[in-house]
Scaffold this motif. Sequence first.
Motif, short mmCIF file in Angstrom:
data_model
loop_
_atom_site.label_atom_id
_atom_site.label_comp_id
_atom_site.label_asym_id
_atom_site.label_seq_id
_atom_site.Cartn_x
_atom_site.Cartn_y
_atom_site.Cartn_z
N THR A 59 0.08 10.14 12.80
CA THR A 59 0.69 10.89 13.90
C THR A 59 0.06 12.27 13.97
O THR A 59 -0.02 12.97 12.96
CB THR A 59 2.21 11.04 13.68
OG1 THR A 59 2.78 9.76 13.44
CG2 THR A 59 2.87 11.66 14.90
N ASN A 60 -0.37 12.66 15.16
CA ASN A 60 -0.90 14.00 15.42
C ASN A 60 -1.99 14.41 14.43
O ASN A 60 -2.00 15.52 13.91
CB ASN A 60 0.22 15.04 15.41
CG ASN A 60 1.22 14.82 16.52
OD1 ASN A 60 0.88 14.32 17.59
ND2 ASN A 60 2.46 15.16 16.28
N GLY A 61 -2.92 13.50 14.14
CA GLY A 61 -4.05 13.82 13.28
C GLY A 61 -3.75 13.80 11.79
O GLY A 61 -4.58 14.20 10.99
N MET A 62 -2.57 13.32 11.42
CA MET A 62 -2.18 13.30 10.01
C MET A 62 -1.84 11.86 9.61
O MET A 62 -0.97 11.22 10.19
CB MET A 62 -0.95 14.18 9.79
CG MET A 62 -0.56 14.35 8.35
SD MET A 62 -1.70 15.34 7.40
CE MET A 62 -1.42 16.94 8.10
N LEU A 63 -2.58 11.36 8.60
CA LEU A 63 -2.29 10.05 8.03
C LEU A 63 -1.34 10.25 6.86
O LEU A 63 -1.63 11.01 5.94
CB LEU A 63 -3.58 9.37 7.55
CG LEU A 63 -3.40 8.02 6.85
CD1 LEU A 63 -2.91 6.97 7.85
CD2 LEU A 63 -4.70 7.58 6.21
N ASN A 64 -0.17 9.61 6.92
CA ASN A 64 0.83 9.70 5.85
C ASN A 64 0.98 8.34 5.20
O ASN A 64 1.26 7.35 5.88
CB ASN A 64 2.19 10.15 6.40
CG ASN A 64 2.15 11.57 6.91
OD1 ASN A 64 1.70 12.46 6.21
ND2 ASN A 64 2.60 11.78 8.14
N ILE A 65 0.80 8.30 3.88
CA ILE A 65 0.96 7.06 3.13
C ILE A 65 2.10 7.27 2.14
O ILE A 65 2.03 8.14 1.28
CB ILE A 65 -0.34 6.68 2.39
CG1 ILE A 65 -1.49 6.55 3.38
CG2 ILE A 65 -0.14 5.39 1.61
CD1 ILE A 65 -2.86 6.37 2.72
N HIS A 66 3.16 6.46 2.30
CA HIS A 66 4.31 6.52 1.41
C HIS A 66 4.20 5.37 0.41
O HIS A 66 4.11 4.22 0.80
CB HIS A 66 5.62 6.38 2.20
CG HIS A 66 5.88 7.53 3.11
ND1 HIS A 66 6.60 8.63 2.72
CD2 HIS A 66 5.50 7.77 4.39
CE1 HIS A 66 6.67 9.49 3.72
NE2 HIS A 66 5.99 8.99 4.75
N VAL A 67 4.20 5.73 -0.87
CA VAL A 67 4.15 4.73 -1.94
C VAL A 67 5.45 4.85 -2.71
O VAL A 67 5.71 5.88 -3.34
CB VAL A 67 2.95 4.97 -2.87
CG1 VAL A 67 2.90 3.91 -3.96
CG2 VAL A 67 1.64 5.00 -2.09
N ALA A 68 6.26 3.80 -2.63
CA ALA A 68 7.55 3.83 -3.31
C ALA A 68 7.36 3.73 -4.82
O ALA A 68 6.36 3.19 -5.30
CB ALA A 68 8.42 2.67 -2.82
N LYS A 69 8.33 4.27 -5.55
CA LYS A 69 8.32 4.15 -7.01
C LYS A 69 9.13 2.92 -7.40
O LYS A 69 10.05 2.51 -6.69
CB LYS A 69 8.95 5.39 -7.65
CG LYS A 69 8.12 6.62 -7.58
CD LYS A 69 8.81 7.75 -8.33
CE LYS A 69 8.01 9.01 -8.31
NZ LYS A 69 8.70 10.11 -9.04
N LYS A 70 8.79 2.34 -8.53
CA LYS A 70 9.57 1.25 -9.08
C LYS A 70 10.95 1.79 -9.46
O LYS A 70 11.09 2.97 -9.79
CB LYS A 70 8.88 0.65 -10.30
CG LYS A 70 7.57 -0.02 -9.96
CD LYS A 70 6.90 -0.54 -11.21
CE LYS A 70 5.56 -1.17 -10.88
NZ LYS A 70 4.81 -1.57 -12.08
N ASP A 71 11.96 0.93 -9.42
CA ASP A 71 13.32 1.38 -9.71
C ASP A 71 13.44 1.99 -11.10
O ASP A 71 14.12 2.99 -11.28
CB ASP A 71 14.30 0.20 -9.58
CG ASP A 71 14.53 -0.17 -8.12
OD1 ASP A 71 14.34 0.71 -7.25
OD2 ASP A 71 14.88 -1.33 -7.85
N GLU A 72 12.75 1.41 -12.08
CA GLU A 72 12.86 1.95 -13.44
C GLU A 72 12.14 3.29 -13.59
O GLU A 72 12.37 4.02 -14.54
CB GLU A 72 12.32 0.94 -14.48
CG GLU A 72 10.88 0.54 -14.28
CD GLU A 72 10.69 -0.70 -13.41
OE1 GLU A 72 9.57 -1.20 -13.39
OE2 GLU A 72 11.65 -1.15 -12.76
#
Length: 146
Positions: free
Chosen positions: A122-135
């Motif tokens: 969005t608007n020239g910004m690539l955002n990558i969300h990487v979730a953490k494992k529950d533990e």
Amino acid sequence: MSLIKFNNGNNSKSLSPGFNDIFETMFNDSFLSDRMISRVPAVNICETQDHYLIEMAAPGLNKEDFNIKLDKNLLTVSVEQKKESNTQDRQYNKREFCYSSFVRSFALPDSADDAQIEASYTNGMLNIHVAKKDEAKQIVRQIEIK
């Protein structure tokens, strides 16, 4: 890379002052220094309690230009942009924001959940969300003193 300026005072073995100025001018020239700078987007990486966030500033691209792959724990972002000769009667004196292709790779920690990776552009910004494992998520709790 850093350049060291020779300045030996009145030593007979010293180089002439003009010699130093030539090299300083050559390496500080914007034409040459622009070619020496790697043309990859800047990246911010941050961590919250439940995920990692990779922010990549890549203006002038479309989301279709990006290719994001995960191989074991190596997340690779690449762009292969096709050049279009659409100048629209413009004559550029200097053109800096042009990414024709680049590759950036990130080694994900063991705490990253590779099944829950999402990306948005969005608007020239690539955002990558990487979730953490529950533990791996930090549990905050109050410890009672006995």
